[in-house]
Design an enzyme around this catalytic site. Structure first.
Site, PDB file in Angstrom:
ATOM      1  N   SER A 123      91.741  49.560  80.796  1.00  0.00           N
ATOM      2  CA  SER A 123      91.356  48.172  80.564  1.00  0.00           C
ATOM      3  C   SER A 123      92.467  47.186  80.911  1.00  0.00           C
ATOM      4  CB  SER A 123      91.007  48.037  79.080  1.00  0.00           C
ATOM      5  OG  SER A 123      90.999  46.687  78.695  1.00  0.00           O
ATOM      6  N   GLU A 125      93.163  44.845  79.183  1.00  0.00           N
ATOM      7  CA  GLU A 125      93.834  44.511  77.918  1.00  0.00           C
ATOM      8  C   GLU A 125      95.214  45.173  77.841  1.00  0.00           C
ATOM      9  OE1 GLU A 125      92.997  42.503  75.156  1.00  0.00           O
ATOM     10  OE2 GLU A 125      91.454  41.710  76.470  1.00  0.00           O
ATOM     11  N   TYR A 147      93.797  47.850  70.025  1.00  0.00           N
ATOM     12  CA  TYR A 147      92.919  48.323  71.107  1.00  0.00           C
ATOM     13  C   TYR A 147      93.720  48.489  72.398  1.00  0.00           C
ATOM     14  CZ  TYR A 147      89.510  48.027  74.907  1.00  0.00           C
ATOM     15  OH  TYR A 147      88.796  48.258  76.050  1.00  0.00           O
TER      16      TYR A 147
HETATM   17  P1  GDP Z   1      88.314  40.890  75.272  1.00  0.00           P
HETATM   18  O1  GDP Z   1      88.986  40.240  76.423  1.00  0.00           O
HETATM   19  O2  GDP Z   1      88.060  42.348  75.485  1.00  0.00           O
HETATM   20  O3  GDP Z   1      88.965  40.620  73.966  1.00  0.00           O
HETATM   21  O4  GDP Z   1      86.811  40.264  75.253  1.00  0.00           O
HETATM   22  P2  GDP Z   1      86.080  39.251  74.239  1.00  0.00           P
HETATM   23  O5  GDP Z   1      84.820  38.847  74.935  1.00  0.00           O
HETATM   24  O6  GDP Z   1      85.925  39.842  72.881  1.00  0.00           O
HETATM   25  O7  GDP Z   1      87.080  38.007  74.107  1.00  0.00           O
HETATM   26  C1  GDP Z   1      87.481  37.257  75.227  1.00  0.00           C
HETATM   27  C2  GDP Z   1      88.263  36.037  74.797  1.00  0.00           C
HETATM   28  O8  GDP Z   1      87.383  35.126  74.139  1.00  0.00           O
HETATM   29  C3  GDP Z   1      89.402  36.313  73.804  1.00  0.00           C
HETATM   30  O9  GDP Z   1      90.536  35.592  74.208  1.00  0.00           O
HETATM   31  C4  GDP Z   1      88.880  35.754  72.483  1.00  0.00           C
HETATM   32  O10 GDP Z   1      89.903  35.278  71.611  1.00  0.00           O
HETATM   33  C5  GDP Z   1      88.040  34.593  72.991  1.00  0.00           C
HETATM   34  N1  GDP Z   1      87.045  34.144  72.008  1.00  0.00           N
HETATM   35  C6  GDP Z   1      86.909  32.873  71.531  1.00  0.00           C
HETATM   36  N2  GDP Z   1      85.939  32.815  70.617  1.00  0.00           N
HETATM   37  C7  GDP Z   1      85.439  34.078  70.487  1.00  0.00           C
HETATM   38  C8  GDP Z   1      84.418  34.653  69.676  1.00  0.00           C
HETATM   39  O11 GDP Z   1      83.759  33.990  68.874  1.00  0.00           O
HETATM   40  N3  GDP Z   1      84.179  35.995  69.832  1.00  0.00           N
HETATM   41  C9  GDP Z   1      84.883  36.745  70.739  1.00  0.00           C
HETATM   42  N4  GDP Z   1      84.597  38.048  70.871  1.00  0.00           N
HETATM   43  N5  GDP Z   1      85.876  36.229  71.491  1.00  0.00           N
HETATM   44  C10 GDP Z   1      86.143  34.920  71.373  1.00  0.00           C
END
Ligand code: GDP
Length: 323
Positions: A123, A125, A147
């Site tokens: 990933s 990440e 993670y």
């Molecule tokens: P990730 O890149 O695997 O962590 O995918 P996510 O879709 O969970 O999150 C992507 C980005 O969106 C991160 O920087 C989160 O902090 C931001 N984000 C902002 N608001 C939200 C929320 O309500 N839910 C999630 N999942 N992410 C959020």
């Protein structure tokens, strides 16, 4: 007929990959963990074409048996605890499922079918607090969540099994990839589902965390093709898969609301609950190597992806079938 074993086959990527492999004439085996509330939503349309094997990522004996039964040419390890935010409240389970389970899978392959080709779902990440922009295969890693740390272990143990045992093991460093089958907790799907609900009068607001973070979002259906291509090469290697385009969460929100003719500022509420203890501010991948060596090409761009996801959520909430 080629044979493939997929872990995580009921998830977003697993379902697209299973479709792709079935189209190519593979016999597809899916590992499934016993649960009292099974969820086959993503694979309902192909459920009877998959040969199901019971097993658990934390139980090596069951994995050896799964490899023995499926006798695979290719193994795709897509199963994990895959949600970054859940990895702080559950750091140990995340380590067991996202990190150590990779060794379980590699051991099962090494013991039961050492010449099977192995794909590990790594990933972006792992780049976390990015050390260079854009990120390529050689960019140093700096994970920012339990993670990310777990995925980094999975990446290196895959590289190590390749180097130690001469296994055909590849690590795909995939940047965020989304679709109408993405889990509702991820920001893309949370937004497209929220927009659909608001448009249909089923919700009045959408609560989100950090709108400033930036991601390189692609379409999962395109990305599973890269997984397959990695295992068709003469030599195993690691590849970044990305779009090379970056957008803020705010842009995502804006594109999704625009698609249904609403102004996002009227509905989005910032809720600290969704802000993370440590953030990955930006991710931007350069997949020149994959394009050159795998001949991989992207088909769905950002705006199209968001529009497709909003449309699918509108259909679903209106009670109409979604592909
Ligand atoms: P990730 O890149 O695997 O962590 O995918 P996510 O879709 O969970 O999150 C992507 C980005 O969106 C991160 O920087 C989160 O902090 C931001 N984000 C902002 N608001 C939200 C929320 O309500 N839910 C999630 N999942 N992410 C959020």
């Amino acid at each position: 007929m080629k044979r493939a074993l997929i872990t995580g086959v009921t998830g977003q990527d697993g379902s697209y990959l299973a479709e792709l492999l079935l189209e190519k004439g593979y016999q597809v085996f899916g590992l499934r963990r016993r649960t009292s509330t099974p969820n086959y939503e993503n694979v309902a349309h192909i459920q009877d074409k998959i040969e199901w094997i019971s097993g658990d990522l934390t139980d090596l004996a069951s994995l050896i048996e799964a490899v023995r039964i499926s006798n695979p040419d290719e193994v795709y390890n897509l199963a994990a605890q895959s949600f970054v935010a859940a990895s702080w409240p559950q750091p140990i389970a995340t380590g067991q499922l996202t990190a150590l389970a990779v060794t379980n899978m590699l051991e099962a392959v090494r013991i039961a079918k050492p010449d099977a080709r192995f794909y590990q779902a790594s990933s972006s990440e792992m780049f976390g607090k990015v050390q260079a922009i854009p990120q390529v295969e050689t960019t140093p890693f700096y994970p920012r969540s339990p993670y990310g740390v777990a995925k980094l272990y999975g990446h290196w143990i895959t590289v190590n099994y390749r180097e130690s045992f001469n296994m055909f093991a590849c690590s795909g460093i995939l940047f965020n990839h989304e679709s109408p089958r993405r889990g509702l907790e991820f920001v893309t799907r949370k937004v497209t589902d929220g927009v659909a609900q608001i448009k249909l009068g089923l919700a009045t607001e959408l609560r989100l965390g950090n709108l400033d973070s930036q991601r390189d979002w692609g379409f999962a259906g395109d990305y599973v093709k890269a997984m397959w291509l990695m295992l068709q090469q003469d030599t195993p290697d690691d590849f970044v898969i990305s779009t090379g385009e970056m957008h803020t969460v705010e842009e995502l929100v804006q594109v999704a609301f625009d698609h249904v003719g609403l102004n996002w500022r009227d509905y989005v509420v910032i809720d600290e609950k969704f802000v993370r203890p440590a953030e990955v501010d930006l991710l931007l991948g350069d997949c020149t190597k994959a394009k050159k060596e795998l001949g991989w090409e992207l088909e769905v761009g950002f705006k199209q992806l968001v529009a497709n996801m909003v449309d699918a959520d509108l259909k679903r909430h209106a009670g109409r079938p979604v592909e």
